[in-house]
Structures are given as C-alpha cells and as structure tokens.
Design an enzyme around this catalytic site. Structure first.
Site, PDB file in Angstrom:
ATOM      1  N   ASP A 152     -12.565  -4.592 -12.616  1.00  0.00           N
ATOM      2  CA  ASP A 152     -13.833  -5.134 -12.117  1.00  0.00           C
ATOM      3  C   ASP A 152     -15.093  -4.427 -12.643  1.00  0.00           C
ATOM      4  O   ASP A 152     -16.189  -4.958 -12.515  1.00  0.00           O
ATOM      5  CB  ASP A 152     -13.877  -5.079 -10.582  1.00  0.00           C
ATOM      6  CG  ASP A 152     -12.750  -5.863  -9.938  1.00  0.00           C
ATOM      7  OD1 ASP A 152     -12.241  -6.804 -10.586  1.00  0.00           O
ATOM      8  OD2 ASP A 152     -12.367  -5.535  -8.795  1.00  0.00           O
ATOM      9  N   ARG A 161      -1.591  -1.340  -1.789  1.00  0.00           N
ATOM     10  CA  ARG A 161      -2.713  -1.167  -0.861  1.00  0.00           C
ATOM     11  C   ARG A 161      -2.070  -0.729   0.446  1.00  0.00           C
ATOM     12  O   ARG A 161      -1.266  -1.453   1.021  1.00  0.00           O
ATOM     13  CB  ARG A 161      -3.501  -2.460  -0.733  1.00  0.00           C
ATOM     14  CG  ARG A 161      -4.112  -2.865  -2.081  1.00  0.00           C
ATOM     15  CD  ARG A 161      -5.163  -3.920  -1.960  1.00  0.00           C
ATOM     16  NE  ARG A 161      -5.865  -4.095  -3.222  1.00  0.00           N
ATOM     17  CZ  ARG A 161      -5.651  -5.103  -4.074  1.00  0.00           C
ATOM     18  NH1 ARG A 161      -4.756  -6.024  -3.796  1.00  0.00           N
ATOM     19  NH2 ARG A 161      -6.339  -5.180  -5.185  1.00  0.00           N
ATOM     20  N   ASP A 217     -12.800   2.145  -5.799  1.00  0.00           N
ATOM     21  CA  ASP A 217     -13.555   2.946  -4.826  1.00  0.00           C
ATOM     22  C   ASP A 217     -12.826   3.152  -3.495  1.00  0.00           C
ATOM     23  O   ASP A 217     -13.006   4.180  -2.844  1.00  0.00           O
ATOM     24  CB  ASP A 217     -14.981   2.430  -4.632  1.00  0.00           C
ATOM     25  CG  ASP A 217     -15.027   0.983  -4.204  1.00  0.00           C
ATOM     26  OD1 ASP A 217     -13.952   0.356  -4.077  1.00  0.00           O
ATOM     27  OD2 ASP A 217     -16.148   0.479  -3.986  1.00  0.00           O
ATOM     28  N   GLY A 275      -5.696  -2.482  -6.984  1.00  0.00           N
ATOM     29  CA  GLY A 275      -5.267  -3.460  -7.987  1.00  0.00           C
ATOM     30  C   GLY A 275      -4.919  -2.775  -9.300  1.00  0.00           C
ATOM     31  O   GLY A 275      -5.600  -1.828  -9.702  1.00  0.00           O
ATOM     32  N   ARG A 300     -14.032  -9.331  -7.869  1.00  0.00           N
ATOM     33  CA  ARG A 300     -14.280  -9.070  -6.439  1.00  0.00           C
ATOM     34  C   ARG A 300     -15.729  -9.403  -6.126  1.00  0.00           C
ATOM     35  O   ARG A 300     -16.168 -10.501  -6.460  1.00  0.00           O
ATOM     36  CB  ARG A 300     -13.950  -7.621  -6.103  1.00  0.00           C
ATOM     37  CG  ARG A 300     -13.427  -7.448  -4.693  1.00  0.00           C
ATOM     38  CD  ARG A 300     -13.122  -5.993  -4.426  1.00  0.00           C
ATOM     39  NE  ARG A 300     -11.859  -5.565  -4.948  1.00  0.00           N
ATOM     40  CZ  ARG A 300     -10.708  -5.616  -4.256  1.00  0.00           C
ATOM     41  NH1 ARG A 300     -10.711  -6.078  -3.037  1.00  0.00           N
ATOM     42  NH2 ARG A 300      -9.595  -5.203  -4.782  1.00  0.00           N
ATOM     43  N   ASP A 354     -16.591  -2.120 -11.256  1.00  0.00           N
ATOM     44  CA  ASP A 354     -17.496  -2.063 -10.101  1.00  0.00           C
ATOM     45  C   ASP A 354     -17.570  -0.672  -9.463  1.00  0.00           C
ATOM     46  O   ASP A 354     -17.784  -0.556  -8.259  1.00  0.00           O
ATOM     47  CB  ASP A 354     -17.062  -3.101  -9.049  1.00  0.00           C
ATOM     48  CG  ASP A 354     -15.654  -2.838  -8.517  1.00  0.00           C
ATOM     49  OD1 ASP A 354     -14.929  -2.026  -9.114  1.00  0.00           O
ATOM     50  OD2 ASP A 354     -15.286  -3.447  -7.494  1.00  0.00           O
ATOM     51  N   THR A 396      -9.819  -0.028 -12.814  1.00  0.00           N
ATOM     52  CA  THR A 396      -9.978  -1.368 -12.222  1.00  0.00           C
ATOM     53  C   THR A 396     -10.610  -2.297 -13.247  1.00  0.00           C
ATOM     54  O   THR A 396     -11.512  -1.887 -13.983  1.00  0.00           O
ATOM     55  CB  THR A 396     -10.832  -1.365 -10.935  1.00  0.00           C
ATOM     56  OG1 THR A 396     -11.232  -2.717 -10.642  1.00  0.00           O
ATOM     57  CG2 THR A 396     -12.097  -0.549 -11.040  1.00  0.00           C
TER      58      THR A 396
HETATM   59  P1  ADP Z   1      -9.376  -0.039  -4.878  1.00  0.00           P
HETATM   60  O1  ADP Z   1      -9.011   1.403  -4.954  1.00  0.00           O
HETATM   61  O2  ADP Z   1      -9.006  -0.805  -6.111  1.00  0.00           O
HETATM   62  O3  ADP Z   1     -10.791  -0.242  -4.402  1.00  0.00           O
HETATM   63  P2  ADP Z   1      -8.418  -0.739  -2.260  1.00  0.00           P
HETATM   64  O4  ADP Z   1      -9.759  -0.920  -1.659  1.00  0.00           O
HETATM   65  O5  ADP Z   1      -7.356  -1.729  -1.929  1.00  0.00           O
HETATM   66  O6  ADP Z   1      -8.422  -0.730  -3.830  1.00  0.00           O
HETATM   67  O7  ADP Z   1      -7.921   0.712  -1.870  1.00  0.00           O
HETATM   68  C1  ADP Z   1      -6.689   1.199  -2.313  1.00  0.00           C
HETATM   69  C2  ADP Z   1      -6.099   2.043  -1.235  1.00  0.00           C
HETATM   70  O8  ADP Z   1      -6.949   3.161  -0.983  1.00  0.00           O
HETATM   71  C3  ADP Z   1      -5.961   1.364   0.122  1.00  0.00           C
HETATM   72  O9  ADP Z   1      -4.794   0.641   0.253  1.00  0.00           O
HETATM   73  C4  ADP Z   1      -5.944   2.541   1.055  1.00  0.00           C
HETATM   74  O10 ADP Z   1      -4.667   3.137   1.072  1.00  0.00           O
HETATM   75  C5  ADP Z   1      -6.910   3.485   0.391  1.00  0.00           C
HETATM   76  N1  ADP Z   1      -8.243   3.311   0.997  1.00  0.00           N
HETATM   77  C6  ADP Z   1      -9.065   2.256   0.862  1.00  0.00           C
HETATM   78  N2  ADP Z   1     -10.187   2.407   1.593  1.00  0.00           N
HETATM   79  C7  ADP Z   1     -10.069   3.593   2.205  1.00  0.00           C
HETATM   80  C8  ADP Z   1     -10.898   4.337   3.114  1.00  0.00           C
HETATM   81  N3  ADP Z   1     -12.078   3.874   3.522  1.00  0.00           N
HETATM   82  N4  ADP Z   1     -10.440   5.533   3.529  1.00  0.00           N
HETATM   83  C9  ADP Z   1      -9.268   6.012   3.112  1.00  0.00           C
HETATM   84  N5  ADP Z   1      -8.439   5.372   2.264  1.00  0.00           N
HETATM   85  C10 ADP Z   1      -8.828   4.175   1.820  1.00  0.00           C
HETATM   86  O1  F6P Z   2      -9.852  -5.380  -8.038  1.00  0.00           O
HETATM   87  C1  F6P Z   2      -9.144  -6.118  -8.976  1.00  0.00           C
HETATM   88  C2  F6P Z   2      -8.938  -7.523  -8.509  1.00  0.00           C
HETATM   89  O2  F6P Z   2      -8.203  -8.228  -9.500  1.00  0.00           O
HETATM   90  C3  F6P Z   2     -10.208  -8.299  -8.148  1.00  0.00           C
HETATM   91  O3  F6P Z   2     -10.907  -8.754  -9.278  1.00  0.00           O
HETATM   92  C4  F6P Z   2      -9.675  -9.376  -7.268  1.00  0.00           C
HETATM   93  O4  F6P Z   2     -10.645  -9.786  -6.331  1.00  0.00           O
HETATM   94  C5  F6P Z   2      -8.537  -8.703  -6.534  1.00  0.00           C
HETATM   95  O5  F6P Z   2      -8.197  -7.549  -7.305  1.00  0.00           O
HETATM   96  C6  F6P Z   2      -7.328  -9.556  -6.374  1.00  0.00           C
HETATM   97  O6  F6P Z   2      -6.342  -8.809  -5.781  1.00  0.00           O
HETATM   98  P1  F6P Z   2      -4.872  -9.268  -5.418  1.00  0.00           P
HETATM   99  O7  F6P Z   2      -4.694 -10.659  -5.883  1.00  0.00           O
HETATM  100  O8  F6P Z   2      -3.967  -8.305  -6.112  1.00  0.00           O
HETATM  101  O9  F6P Z   2      -4.773  -9.114  -3.935  1.00  0.00           O
END
Ligand code: ADP
Ligand code: F6P
Length: 324
Positions: A131, A76, A107, A15, A175, A133, A129
């Site tokens: 969040d 993502r 994360d 995000g 989240r 978090d 982010t």
């Molecule tokens: P954030 O980084 O904000 O937590 P996401 O969980 O959507 O957001 O992760 C962002 C991107 O990082 C994902 O679309 C994916 O490409 C990669 N990613 C997420 N989880 C994993 C994982 N367990 N292993 C490898 N890459 C990951």
């Molecule tokens: O991680 C940021 C965040 O805005 C969260 O607070 C929310 O749950 C999520 O992303 C929403 O993501 P999207 O609407 O972009 O799928």
C-alpha cells in the site's frame, strides 16, 4: 549502548507483500555474517504466542529472494492486541532465547512491535506492504512490484477497452491510501484517477473527462479507482447509464499482492533487513527502518507512527493534464 545479542527472531505480519522473503533472507544472512542465530517465527504474532519458531540458516533462505509471498506465512492476530497476548509472546521469546526481534509488516504490526519493546523484547520494525501507506517512509517493500502488476493488468484491459470502445473502471488496492491508484494511473495513462485523499465529484471528475475526451477523438477510457473509494461496479453502471457508452468494471484483487519482487523491492528489502539486524546489534530497539530522501534511516516507532505523508497533489494534477 551495546547489548549482547546472540539470537534474534524474524516474523512477517499483516498483509503479505512481494519482497518479504528478500527481507527475511537479509535478516538471516546479516545475522550469519555477524555470527548470530536467527529464528523464524511462523504466522506473524500468532506464531510468537503459540511457540511456532524454528531456526533459519544462511542455507535455508537460499532461493527465496525471487519468491513472492512470505515463507514464514503471515497473519492478523487479534489476541496480540491484548496485554495478555503481548506477555505470552514475550514469554515465548524468552523460552526460545530471543534477544531481539525484527518485524516486517505495516503500521498495525509496528504498534505491536512497540508493545513488545515495552514488555521487554527489543524489536525493530520495517515496512512490508503493497500500500505504501507508512507515513514515516517514502517507500514500503512490495509497492513497486504491486505497481508493475497493476500496470500490466491495466495495459491488458486497455487492449480490450480500445477494441470495444468502452470505458473500463479498474479498482485497485491500497486500503485507505491512494498511492497505488495514483502511480499506476499515471503509468498507464489513465483518463481518470480517483484517490480517497482528495475530493472528487462524479459529474466533474468522471463524466466530464470521459465525454470531453470522446469529443477529442478518444473512443475508450480508463478510470482507475482506489479501493478507499470503492464502488467500481456501480460506477461503471452509472457511466454507461449517463453517457450511453458501454462500460465495464474490474476489481483487480489479490493478484496485486503476488508475484516475484522487482529489483527495487529486492534491493530495498535487503538494505532494510540488514539494517534492522545492525540496529539490534547496536543495542537499539523500538525503531522503524524507513526510507527518507532516498536513504535508509531509522526513526522511533511512536514518532514514526505520528508522522504524516501526503499524496502528491501535483501528480493528481499531472494525471489530469496528461489525459487531454
Ligand atoms: P499491517 O501491519 O499490515 O497494518 P494489521 O493492521 O492487520 O496489518 O496488523 C497486523 C497485526 O499487528 C495484527 O493482527 C495485530 O496482531 C497487530 N496489531 C495491529 N494493530 C495493533 C495495535 N494497535 N496494537 C498492537 N498490535 C497490533
Ligand atoms: O494492506 C494490503 C492489502 O492488500 C490492502 O491493499 C487491502 O485493503 C487489504 O490488504 C486486503 O486484505 P485481505 O484481503 O488479505 O484481508
């Protein structure tokens, strides 16, 4: 260990968050300062897999420090979660001559950064982010801007709630985490703050404070609910049914992700982005740049992901005490 770093990449993932542009600028400008080339990767890990890379110069990041969102776009990327995807990304990085990469995200993105290191691309991650978090970091870039946006919105909702003597239930993002709800709730003087980290009951934590505050002469109430709890619409309906007080719900949504970053986000993004480059130049990899005791430090990605952070129970109680 010193490594010969001549070219690095930078990407934003997950995000978006206000301050990501300030972080990109810091990476590019720190690179320029140390005489290394910086290549921007578009659309998070997608761009690394598909070869969407272009050079960023000190001049090409002019005028972005104040802009919300991310000029590199973000995504993502499911394919990146597979070993094949990671290998493709590392091959593209080789084609473009990347000696290292800076990943700005949450994360999930950090897990991806760890996979890249294991596959041979030295990578440093930093938290971007709204969040807040990320367990290894007291602070994530974007959080302060988001809080200010929520605060302004809730202040406005309070104007109308007070005029109509209503209860307003406001659902905020985060989240699975309740940081945005808790701190915006305190900042706005909410009567009720609900976060997913602590148990709550409708009767004791929602109905009773609303009814008691009415008896004390308050004719409107603000209830801030974290999205990890959700159900703001249903909650407003139930409050109205059980109390007879007119109630409305607002789900704030993506307004919370936009806007010009605050001072805190610009400064933290600048500090973290520059440090990420310096770590790569020192030959380090597989590290998360984070905030600990108000200082910018770095931790091993795996260790950082395994850490825990607690939302303050004292602050939950404070919000309750101040709602009298
Ligand atoms: P954030 O980084 O904000 O937590 P996401 O969980 O959507 O957001 O992760 C962002 C991107 O990082 C994902 O679309 C994916 O490409 C990669 N990613 C997420 N989880 C994993 C994982 N367990 N292993 C490898 N890459 C990951
Ligand atoms: O991680 C940021 C965040 O805005 C969260 O607070 C929310 O749950 C999520 O992303 C929403 O993501 P999207 O609407 O972009 O799928």
């Amino acid at each position: 260990m010193e490594r010969n770093i001549r070219t690095i990449g930078v990407l934003t993932s997950g995000g978006d968050a206000p301050g990501m542009n300030a972080a990109i600028r810091a990476v590019v400008r720190a690179g320029a300062y140390y005489g290394i080339k910086v290549i921007g990767v578009r659309r998070g890990y997608n761009g690394l897999i598909n070869g969407e890379l272009e050079e960023l110069t000190a001049r090409s990041v002019s005028g972005i420090i104040q802009r919300g969102g991310t000029i590199l776009q973000t995504a993502r990327c499911l394919e990146f979660k597979t070993q094949e995807g990671v290998n493709r990304a590392v091959n593209i990085a080789k084609v473009f001559g990347l000696d290292g990469l800076v990943v700005i995200g949450g994360d999930g993105s950090f897990r991806g950064a760890k996979d890249l290191c294991a596959a041979g691309l030295p990578t440093i991650a930093m938290p971007g982010t709204i969040d807040n978090d990320i367990n290894c970091s007291e602070y994530t870039v974007g959080y302060d801007t988001c809080l200010n946006t929520v605060m302004e919105a809730v202040d406005k909702i309070r104007d109308t709630a007070a005029s109509h003597e209503r209860v307003s239930v406001i659902e905020v993002m985060g989240r699975a985490a309740g940081y945005i709800a808790l701190e915006s709730g305190i900042a706005c003087g909410a009567d009720v703050v609900l976060v997913p980290e602590y148990e709550w009951s409708f009767d004791d934590d929602v109905l009773r404070p609303i009814l008691e505050s009415r008896q004390r002469g308050k004719h409107h109430a603000i209830v801030v609910v974290a999205e990890g709890i959700g159900g703001a619409m249903e909650m407003a309906k139930e409050i109205e049914e059980k109390t007879g007080i007119e109630s409305r719900a607002t789900i704030l949504g993506h307004v919370q992700r936009g806007g010009s970053p605050t001072v805190r986000d610009r400064v933290t993004a600048s500090q973290m982005g520059a440090m990420a480059v310096e770590l790569l130049l020192q030959g380090k990899q597989n590290r998360i740049v984070c905030m600990c005791d108000n200082k910018i430090v770095d931790v091993d990605i795996e260790e950082g992901l395994a850490m825990t952070k607690h939302i303050s129970k004292d602050d939950i109680d404070l919000a309750k005490r101040l709602a009298v």
